[in-house]
Design a protein around this motif. Structure first.
Motif, PDB file in Angstrom:
ATOM      1  N   ALA A 141       9.940  -4.219   4.203  1.00 17.64           N
ATOM      2  CA  ALA A 141       9.049  -5.373   4.105  1.00 17.64           C
ATOM      3  C   ALA A 141       9.341  -6.108   2.804  1.00 17.64           C
ATOM      4  CB  ALA A 141       7.591  -4.921   4.119  1.00 17.64           C
ATOM      5  N   VAL A 194       0.125  -1.108   6.183  1.00 17.58           N
ATOM      6  CA  VAL A 194       1.321  -1.336   6.996  1.00 17.58           C
ATOM      7  C   VAL A 194       1.256  -0.403   8.197  1.00 17.58           C
ATOM      8  CG1 VAL A 194       3.836  -1.251   7.039  1.00 17.58           C
ATOM      9  CG2 VAL A 194       2.655  -1.984   4.963  1.00 17.58           C
ATOM     10  N   ALA A 247      -2.585  -3.233   0.407  1.00 17.70           N
ATOM     11  CA  ALA A 247      -1.759  -3.526   1.572  1.00 17.70           C
ATOM     12  C   ALA A 247      -1.872  -2.374   2.566  1.00 17.70           C
ATOM     13  CB  ALA A 247      -0.304  -3.706   1.171  1.00 17.70           C
ATOM     14  N   LEU A 262       2.170  -5.919   8.431  1.00 18.01           N
ATOM     15  CA  LEU A 262       1.693  -5.738   7.059  1.00 18.01           C
ATOM     16  C   LEU A 262       0.516  -6.681   6.855  1.00 18.01           C
ATOM     17  CD1 LEU A 262       3.566  -5.384   3.779  1.00 18.01           C
ATOM     18  CD2 LEU A 262       1.930  -7.233   3.975  1.00 18.01           C
TER      19      LEU A 262
END
Length: 74
Positions: free
Chosen positions: A44, A60, A58, A23
């Motif tokens: 996460a 991932v 973000a 991440l």
């Protein structure tokens, strides 16, 4: 499709339909502010409580190479 839970105070928990590896969290300027690696998990946990308020992005990476991206507000 990922499921995001806002736990309050800048804490988030994100479930993915597969195990995840990495991440990365970026601010709006494009600077990476957090990098977390994961092993045998599909969830996460992200603590943004020490970061300034604002929007973050973000990304991932899943075990099978699939990538996810989303926007968070702190």
């Amino acid at each position: 499709q990922p499921v995001l839970s806002a736990l309050g105070g800048g804490h988030f928990q994100i479930w993915f339909p597969q195990r995840i590896r990495l991440l990365r969290l970026y601010n709006l300027n494009g600077s990476m502010v957090t990098r977390q690696t994961y092993g045998e998990t599909d969830t996460a946990s992200l603590d943004m409580s020490a970061l300034p308020r604002g929007f973050y992005f973000a990304t991932v990476e899943g075990d099978n190479g699939e990538s996810y991206g989303f926007k968070l507000w702190r």
